[in-house]
Design a protein around this motif. Structure first.
Motif, PDB file in Angstrom:
ATOM      1  N   ASP A 179     -35.849 -33.941 -23.759  1.00 42.88           N
ATOM      2  CA  ASP A 179     -37.146 -34.625 -23.845  1.00 42.88           C
ATOM      3  C   ASP A 179     -38.165 -34.027 -22.870  1.00 42.88           C
ATOM      4  N   ASP A 180     -37.719 -33.790 -21.645  1.00 38.74           N
ATOM      5  CA  ASP A 180     -38.624 -33.163 -20.670  1.00 38.74           C
ATOM      6  C   ASP A 180     -38.702 -31.661 -20.928  1.00 38.74           C
TER       7      ASP A 180
ATOM      8  N   GLU B   8     -41.722 -32.560 -23.726  1.00 33.76           N
ATOM      9  CA  GLU B   8     -42.909 -33.005 -23.002  1.00 33.76           C
ATOM     10  C   GLU B   8     -43.461 -31.957 -22.045  1.00 33.76           C
TER      11      GLU B   8
ATOM     12  N   LYS C 143     -46.260 -41.714 -13.947  1.00 35.36           N
ATOM     13  CA  LYS C 143     -45.722 -40.356 -14.135  1.00 35.36           C
ATOM     14  C   LYS C 143     -46.411 -39.628 -15.293  1.00 35.36           C
ATOM     15  N   GLU C 144     -46.640 -40.364 -16.383  1.00 36.41           N
ATOM     16  CA  GLU C 144     -47.117 -39.703 -17.599  1.00 36.41           C
ATOM     17  C   GLU C 144     -48.619 -39.429 -17.585  1.00 36.41           C
TER      18      GLU C 144
ATOM     19  N   ARG D 206     -37.422 -41.064 -10.745  1.00 42.55           N
ATOM     20  CA  ARG D 206     -38.092 -40.480 -11.909  1.00 42.55           C
ATOM     21  C   ARG D 206     -39.532 -41.020 -12.025  1.00 42.55           C
TER      22      ARG D 206
HETATM   23 MG    MG Z   1     -40.771 -38.583 -21.153  1.00 45.87          MG
END
Ligand code: MG
Ligand code: 3E9
Ligand code: MG
Ligand code: MG
Ligand code: MG
Ligand code: MG
Length: 359
Positions: free
Chosen positions: A82-83, A87, A231-232, A310
């Motif tokens: 995913d990372d 992303e 974070k996003e 995280r």
């Molecule tokens: Mg993510």
């Protein structure tokens, strides 16, 4: 810190729980990531500090220790995809290149002996996960795991398509995509394996039981959208979460979007609790354990989500809650105005209205 947002305590009537060997499990998962060389060195060093083993130990607090370790390694691997691919990697903005790469990985999950992707560390990690799955899963559970991985992969390609065009899906599309792109459904076979049972299809695939699982996916991912907003949303990279969807399509200010998203997850939490209790009253012991595990999964994601490095670090703190509240901000029993999931409300019996005493 322009993107800072104070996230309030969320409604969680589910008690916390954790497997006593969580520290060891977390250390073993860090070692696994290093042995299999998951992700770039930079990503890997981040992942091993995110207490993913502790997360798994909360999901299966009384489960088989080997399965908890397997779950932890798998979740770390999922973040590697995913990372690493979606992303933060180049494939994440190129859905037509992402499809073949994920399809090759899927083949490894299905046929680990296939001589392909040799030299690819995510593929080697997946082969190891598959081998260990075989030791704990029935053939049907293994097949469901592969199928769930496929639905997760399909949803991240959808997400990559939006990322490549810098577009934001509407709320209905986002809710549908999010049922799968949070990788919650791929965890489900491990909930059964952790307690050494197989839920029979007539129970697991009953519409109301699937609704309960989907409600858990919704709560887990909406909560993640709150806890990972910091974070996003920092930096310049594309991001997608429910707050962005509500701001973009509903013209809401960030604080208003937060209030709406919290109300949505509260209403689904109220519905989930009613359905869980209703199904537990008449289901098999296996179904009761499955429903209990859905609750643990929800609470695990909350306890881990508000504390993991995280999402918040001393150097870059997010304004996350440290507690939970025991009442919802919105307890309406009306369906959410999201067509893809509004049918959930039909799967739950009406709350029994207390009989009016006859005079
Ligand atoms: Mg993510
Ligand atoms: C989650 O969404 C992405 C998954 C691949 C994470 C793997 C975790 C699980 C299978 C358990 C479910 C837990 C959740 C959703 C916390 P997203 O928004 O990309 O996660 P991020 O951590 O980056 O916010
Ligand atoms: Mg590598
Ligand atoms: Mg064992
Ligand atoms: Mg993601
Ligand atoms: Mg997130």
């Amino acid at each position: 810190m322009e993107h800072g947002m104070l996230i309030p305590p969320v409604y969680s009537p589910i008690p916390p729980a954790i497997h006593p060997r969580h520290k060891l499990i977390d250390q073993q998962t860090a070692a696994w990531a290093r042995t299999f060389d998951i992700g770039s060195p930079e990503l890997r060093e981040k992942l091993v500090g995110q207490e993913i083993g502790t997360f798994a130990a909360r999901i299966l607090p009384e489960g088989d220790e080997e399965v908890i370790s397997l779950l932890a390694d798998f979740v770390l691997w999922l973040f590697g995809v995913d990372d690493g691919h979606c992303e933060e990697g180049e494939l994440g903005t190129d859905p037509k290149e992402l499809v073949p790469e994920l399809s090759r990985l899927l083949r490894i999950a299905q046929n680990p002996e296939a001589a392909m992707l040799t030299g690819d560390s995510l593929a080697a990690g997946l082969r190891d996960l598959r081998r260990r799955m075989e030791q704990h899963a029935t053939p049907a559970q293994l097949a469901r795991w592969v199928d769930a991985l496929r639905e997760y992969f399909l949803s991240v390609v959808w997400e990559a398509s939006h990322r490549s065009k810098n577009t934001v899906p509407d709320l209905n599309d986002y809710a549908l995509m999010r049922l799968y792109d949070g990788a919650t459904s791929v965890v489900m076979p491990l909930l059964e394996m952790g307690y050494g049972y197989e839920l029979q299809p007539h129970e697991r695939d009953a519409t109301s039981v699937r609704a309960a699982a989907e409600m858990a996916y919704f709560i887990i991912t909406w909560d993640n959208d709150l806890f990972s907003y910091h974070k996003e949303s920092r930096g310049q990279q594309y991001y997608l979460n429910v707050l962005r969807v509500l701001e973009h399509h509903h013209g809401l200010e960030p604080a208003e979007a937060l209030e709406v998203a919290v109300a949505q997850r509260d209403r689904v939490m109220c519905l989930f609790l009613r359905l869980r209790d209703h199904l537990s009253a008449s289901g098999s012991p296996q179904l009761r354990q499955y429903l209990e595990s859905l609750s643990c999964f929800i609470r695990a994601a909350q306890d881990w989500g508000i504390s993991s490095h995280r999402y918040t670090t001393p150097e870059d703190p997010a304004e996350l809650p440290t507690t939970f509240r025991d009442t919802p901000t919105d307890d309406s029993e009306e369906p959410l105005d999201i067509p893809a999931i509004a049918w959930w409300w039909d799967a739950v019996p009406e709350k029994r209205v207390p009989a009016v005493p006859q005079g």
